[in-house]
Design a protein around this motif. Structure first.
Motif, PDB file in Angstrom:
ATOM      1  N   LEU A 218     -68.275 126.093  37.980  1.00 33.48           N
ATOM      2  CA  LEU A 218     -67.774 124.929  37.251  1.00 33.48           C
ATOM      3  C   LEU A 218     -67.547 125.348  35.798  1.00 33.48           C
ATOM      4  O   LEU A 218     -68.380 126.053  35.228  1.00 33.48           O
ATOM      5  CB  LEU A 218     -68.806 123.796  37.314  1.00 33.48           C
ATOM      6  CG  LEU A 218     -68.557 122.539  36.475  1.00 33.48           C
ATOM      7  CD1 LEU A 218     -67.406 121.727  37.047  1.00 33.48           C
ATOM      8  CD2 LEU A 218     -69.820 121.673  36.406  1.00 33.48           C
ATOM      9  N   VAL A 219     -66.426 124.911  35.215  1.00 30.80           N
ATOM     10  CA  VAL A 219     -66.176 125.167  33.789  1.00 30.80           C
ATOM     11  C   VAL A 219     -66.125 123.833  33.047  1.00 30.80           C
ATOM     12  O   VAL A 219     -65.399 122.920  33.448  1.00 30.80           O
ATOM     13  CB  VAL A 219     -64.862 125.947  33.557  1.00 30.80           C
ATOM     14  CG1 VAL A 219     -64.509 126.002  32.067  1.00 30.80           C
ATOM     15  CG2 VAL A 219     -64.967 127.368  34.097  1.00 30.80           C
ATOM     16  N   ILE A 220     -66.910 123.735  31.980  1.00 31.09           N
ATOM     17  CA  ILE A 220     -66.863 122.575  31.090  1.00 31.09           C
ATOM     18  C   ILE A 220     -66.207 123.026  29.789  1.00 31.09           C
ATOM     19  O   ILE A 220     -66.626 124.025  29.196  1.00 31.09           O
ATOM     20  CB  ILE A 220     -68.280 122.023  30.784  1.00 31.09           C
ATOM     21  CG1 ILE A 220     -68.989 121.587  32.078  1.00 31.09           C
ATOM     22  CG2 ILE A 220     -68.204 120.879  29.774  1.00 31.09           C
ATOM     23  CD1 ILE A 220     -68.387 120.395  32.781  1.00 31.09           C
ATOM     24  N   VAL A 221     -65.183 122.303  29.375  1.00 32.10           N
ATOM     25  CA  VAL A 221     -64.506 122.577  28.100  1.00 32.10           C
ATOM     26  C   VAL A 221     -64.853 121.451  27.140  1.00 32.10           C
ATOM     27  O   VAL A 221     -64.667 120.277  27.462  1.00 32.10           O
ATOM     28  CB  VAL A 221     -62.972 122.647  28.281  1.00 32.10           C
ATOM     29  CG1 VAL A 221     -62.288 122.892  26.933  1.00 32.10           C
ATOM     30  CG2 VAL A 221     -62.582 123.730  29.282  1.00 32.10           C
ATOM     31  N   VAL A 222     -65.374 121.800  25.970  1.00 37.04           N
ATOM     32  CA  VAL A 222     -65.642 120.795  24.948  1.00 37.04           C
ATOM     33  C   VAL A 222     -64.392 120.670  24.084  1.00 37.04           C
ATOM     34  O   VAL A 222     -63.928 121.660  23.504  1.00 37.04           O
ATOM     35  CB  VAL A 222     -66.858 121.177  24.074  1.00 37.04           C
ATOM     36  CG1 VAL A 222     -67.107 120.108  23.019  1.00 37.04           C
ATOM     37  CG2 VAL A 222     -68.098 121.378  24.939  1.00 37.04           C
ATOM     38  N   GLY A 223     -63.832 119.471  24.035  1.00 32.65           N
ATOM     39  CA  GLY A 223     -62.617 119.253  23.250  1.00 32.65           C
ATOM     40  C   GLY A 223     -62.152 117.814  23.379  1.00 32.65           C
ATOM     41  O   GLY A 223     -62.510 117.131  24.349  1.00 32.65           O
ATOM     42  N   SER A 224     -61.371 117.367  22.410  1.00 34.46           N
ATOM     43  CA  SER A 224     -60.857 115.992  22.435  1.00 34.46           C
ATOM     44  C   SER A 224     -59.557 115.917  23.219  1.00 34.46           C
ATOM     45  O   SER A 224     -58.806 116.898  23.283  1.00 34.46           O
ATOM     46  CB  SER A 224     -60.642 115.496  20.997  1.00 34.46           C
ATOM     47  OG  SER A 224     -61.889 115.281  20.367  1.00 34.46           O
ATOM     48  N   PRO A 225     -59.245 114.737  23.794  1.00 29.68           N
ATOM     49  CA  PRO A 225     -58.039 114.595  24.616  1.00 29.68           C
ATOM     50  C   PRO A 225     -56.750 114.982  23.892  1.00 29.68           C
ATOM     51  O   PRO A 225     -55.798 115.432  24.518  1.00 29.68           O
ATOM     52  CB  PRO A 225     -58.034 113.105  24.986  1.00 29.68           C
ATOM     53  CG  PRO A 225     -59.439 112.655  24.836  1.00 29.68           C
ATOM     54  CD  PRO A 225     -60.047 113.499  23.757  1.00 29.68           C
ATOM     55  N   THR A 226     -56.725 114.805  22.562  1.00 32.02           N
ATOM     56  CA  THR A 226     -55.509 115.118  21.795  1.00 32.02           C
ATOM     57  C   THR A 226     -55.368 116.600  21.473  1.00 32.02           C
ATOM     58  O   THR A 226     -54.340 117.022  20.957  1.00 32.02           O
ATOM     59  CB  THR A 226     -55.519 114.351  20.457  1.00 32.02           C
ATOM     60  OG1 THR A 226     -56.816 114.510  19.857  1.00 32.02           O
ATOM     61  CG2 THR A 226     -55.221 112.877  20.644  1.00 32.02           C
ATOM     62  N   SER A 227     -56.395 117.394  21.772  1.00 33.86           N
ATOM     63  CA  SER A 227     -56.380 118.815  21.410  1.00 33.86           C
ATOM     64  C   SER A 227     -55.593 119.628  22.428  1.00 33.86           C
ATOM     65  O   SER A 227     -56.010 119.800  23.568  1.00 33.86           O
ATOM     66  CB  SER A 227     -57.813 119.339  21.319  1.00 33.86           C
ATOM     67  OG  SER A 227     -57.827 120.747  21.281  1.00 33.86           O
ATOM     68  N   SER A 228     -54.455 120.154  21.996  1.00 33.71           N
ATOM     69  CA  SER A 228     -53.593 120.926  22.889  1.00 33.71           C
ATOM     70  C   SER A 228     -54.315 122.155  23.435  1.00 33.71           C
ATOM     71  O   SER A 228     -54.341 122.410  24.627  1.00 33.71           O
ATOM     72  CB  SER A 228     -52.323 121.355  22.148  1.00 33.71           C
ATOM     73  OG  SER A 228     -51.549 122.224  22.940  1.00 33.71           O
ATOM     74  N   ASN A 229     -54.927 122.941  22.546  1.00 37.06           N
ATOM     75  CA  ASN A 229     -55.533 124.193  23.016  1.00 37.06           C
ATOM     76  C   ASN A 229     -56.721 123.939  23.942  1.00 37.06           C
ATOM     77  O   ASN A 229     -56.968 124.703  24.863  1.00 37.06           O
ATOM     78  CB  ASN A 229     -55.897 125.101  21.827  1.00 37.06           C
ATOM     79  CG  ASN A 229     -57.157 124.696  21.120  1.00 37.06           C
ATOM     80  OD1 ASN A 229     -58.247 125.130  21.484  1.00 37.06           O
ATOM     81  ND2 ASN A 229     -57.035 123.862  20.097  1.00 37.06           N
ATOM     82  N   SER A 230     -57.458 122.823  23.730  1.00 38.64           N
ATOM     83  CA  SER A 230     -58.586 122.490  24.621  1.00 38.64           C
ATOM     84  C   SER A 230     -58.081 122.116  26.010  1.00 38.64           C
ATOM     85  O   SER A 230     -58.636 122.553  27.027  1.00 38.64           O
ATOM     86  CB  SER A 230     -59.401 121.329  24.045  1.00 38.64           C
ATOM     87  OG  SER A 230     -59.895 121.632  22.762  1.00 38.64           O
ATOM     88  N   ASN A 231     -57.023 121.313  26.060  1.00 36.99           N
ATOM     89  CA  ASN A 231     -56.419 120.940  27.349  1.00 36.99           C
ATOM     90  C   ASN A 231     -55.960 122.167  28.135  1.00 36.99           C
ATOM     91  O   ASN A 231     -56.107 122.237  29.353  1.00 36.99           O
ATOM     92  CB  ASN A 231     -55.224 120.006  27.128  1.00 36.99           C
ATOM     93  CG  ASN A 231     -55.651 118.551  26.971  1.00 36.99           C
ATOM     94  OD1 ASN A 231     -56.085 117.923  27.929  1.00 36.99           O
ATOM     95  ND2 ASN A 231     -55.548 118.024  25.759  1.00 36.99           N
ATOM     96  N   ARG A 232     -55.390 123.142  27.403  1.00 34.65           N
ATOM     97  CA  ARG A 232     -54.906 124.355  28.070  1.00 34.65           C
ATOM     98  C   ARG A 232     -56.057 125.145  28.685  1.00 34.65           C
ATOM     99  O   ARG A 232     -55.899 125.766  29.728  1.00 34.65           O
ATOM    100  CB  ARG A 232     -54.144 125.254  27.092  1.00 34.65           C
ATOM    101  CG  ARG A 232     -52.962 124.617  26.362  1.00 34.65           C
ATOM    102  CD  ARG A 232     -51.795 124.168  27.229  1.00 34.65           C
ATOM    103  NE  ARG A 232     -51.958 122.901  27.897  1.00 34.65           N
ATOM    104  CZ  ARG A 232     -51.820 121.696  27.311  1.00 34.65           C
ATOM    105  NH1 ARG A 232     -51.544 121.581  26.035  1.00 34.65           N
ATOM    106  NH2 ARG A 232     -51.943 120.597  28.027  1.00 34.65           N
ATOM    107  N   LEU A 233     -57.237 125.140  28.042  1.00 35.02           N
ATOM    108  CA  LEU A 233     -58.399 125.864  28.586  1.00 35.02           C
ATOM    109  C   LEU A 233     -58.845 125.243  29.914  1.00 35.02           C
ATOM    110  O   LEU A 233     -59.130 125.959  30.881  1.00 35.02           O
ATOM    111  CB  LEU A 233     -59.559 125.845  27.583  1.00 35.02           C
ATOM    112  CG  LEU A 233     -59.344 126.599  26.269  1.00 35.02           C
ATOM    113  CD1 LEU A 233     -60.536 126.410  25.343  1.00 35.02           C
ATOM    114  CD2 LEU A 233     -59.094 128.083  26.508  1.00 35.02           C
ATOM    115  N   ARG A 234     -58.888 123.909  29.946  1.00 37.38           N
ATOM    116  CA  ARG A 234     -59.288 123.240  31.195  1.00 37.38           C
ATOM    117  C   ARG A 234     -58.283 123.527  32.308  1.00 37.38           C
ATOM    118  O   ARG A 234     -58.648 123.848  33.437  1.00 37.38           O
ATOM    119  CB  ARG A 234     -59.424 121.728  30.972  1.00 37.38           C
ATOM    120  CG  ARG A 234     -60.045 121.004  32.163  1.00 37.38           C
ATOM    121  CD  ARG A 234     -59.693 119.532  32.204  1.00 37.38           C
ATOM    122  NE  ARG A 234     -58.261 119.297  32.335  1.00 37.38           N
ATOM    123  CZ  ARG A 234     -57.571 119.464  33.464  1.00 37.38           C
ATOM    124  NH1 ARG A 234     -58.165 119.892  34.569  1.00 37.38           N
ATOM    125  NH2 ARG A 234     -56.272 119.218  33.505  1.00 37.38           N
TER     126      ARG A 234
END
Length: 322
Positions: A218-234
């Protein structure tokens, strides 16, 4: 309690990049030097916790410069702004500090330089993202946005002899490469940047997820919904076949995600502070995680200078968000 969780593996690198560090410090130092309130156009970086911390210190976030009183101090967000916004800020007489990430500014400079040579542009990016609006807003015309391979077939530049491609800095490296290949196939003479526009931090965090994902359940990414780079990690972890979720804070973790999962991978987008990662670790420990270890990875040492008037010797350093 979930007795199945053996360990949490932390991606390396993760979290704040040099551009985000610099942007936050600009706002904190402006507040320390000029006093509250300091106005910031758009969220300084795309993270709820960071924005709320800065609001508490005296930052006011606005979208429309008409909401800023005359003579106020204004900070442009890390994503960059259009020429029109820069001009409006000058016309309104604000004292402006530009927190645009230097790697975004590099793209703006390249666009301005090639436009003078008669180039038109294809920009690979997400419509409506403030960085894309800022880069496209460097020119009044002649810059065409493509979001995917299908869009490339629809682009109709006025000429194809002088055509250059630029990229939003926080995209999926693999998606951008695929779209760039489609651009090359359709416009064989297209000029590409000597060094890709996708920034080092985006690249490094995605590379770390590529190494992390096969090792965990399982991978958990810490980031806000508006964060482009965080969304890409998930999305990347999911694409690699590992179940993945993005959370703005530890409160959003759901115990059922961890059922039957022995190893948990944890990373954070470039705008997410380490304090949020620590809170997620504590929550996963409470669910039964026995150990936490850090993956081997690139150590980032890049630091960007602050604008004139906010240097270290001008004012005492504020209590920095970390």
């Amino acid at each position: 309690m979930n007795p199945n969780i053996e360990e949490v593996i932390l991606a390396e690198p993760r979290g704040f990049c040099a551009g985000v560090d610099r942007a936050i410090e600009i706002v904190e130092r402006a507040i320390a030097k000029f006093g509250a309130p300091i106005y910031v156009r758009h969220e300084i970086v795309h993270n709820t916790y960071v924005v709320n911390e800065l609001k508490a210190k005296g930052a006011i976030f606005i979208e429309d410069l008409a909401d800023v009183p005359p003579g106020a101090t204004l900070v442009f967000s890390a994503h960059g702004v259009s020429k029109a916004v820069q001009q409006e800020a000058r016309d309104r007489g604000f004292d402006v500090f530009d927190a645009t990430c230097p790697l975004v500014t590099k793209v703006h400079v390249e666009v301005a330089k090639l436009a003078k040579e008669g180039y038109e542009f294809i920009m690979i990016g997400h419509k409506g993202h403030p960085e894309v609006e800022g880069t496209m807003g460097q020119l009044s015309s002649g810059i065409h946005l493509v979001e995917d391979v299908e869009d490339v077939a629809k682009v109709s530049p006025a000429q194809t002899e002088k055509l250059a491609v630029v990229t939003q800095t926080t995209l999926s490296v693999d998606d951008a490469a695929e779209i760039a290949a489609a651009v090359r196939a359709r416009f064989p003479k297209v000029r590409e940047p000597k060094q890709q526009d996708i920034c080092y931090a985006t690249q490094n965090r995605q590379d770390a997820v590529k190494i992390l994902s096969p090792q965990v359940d399982l991978v958990i990414v810490v980031g806000s919904p508006t964060s482009s780079n965080s969304n890409r990690l998930r999305e990347l972890a999911q694409r690699l076949g590992t179940e993945s979720y993005m959370v703005d804070s530890a409160d959003e973790l759901k115990p059922e995600w961890f059922e039957g999962k022995g190893r948990i991978g944890l990373t954070a987008g470039a705008s997410a502070p380490e304090v949020l990662v620590r809170e997620v670790i504590e929550r996963v420990r409470a669910l039964g995680a026995v150990s936490v270890r850090k993956m081997d990875g690139i150590e980032e040492t890049i630091k960007f200078p602050l604008p004139k008037g906010l240097k270290l010797d001008d004012i005492p350093p504020p209590g920095h968000i970390s």
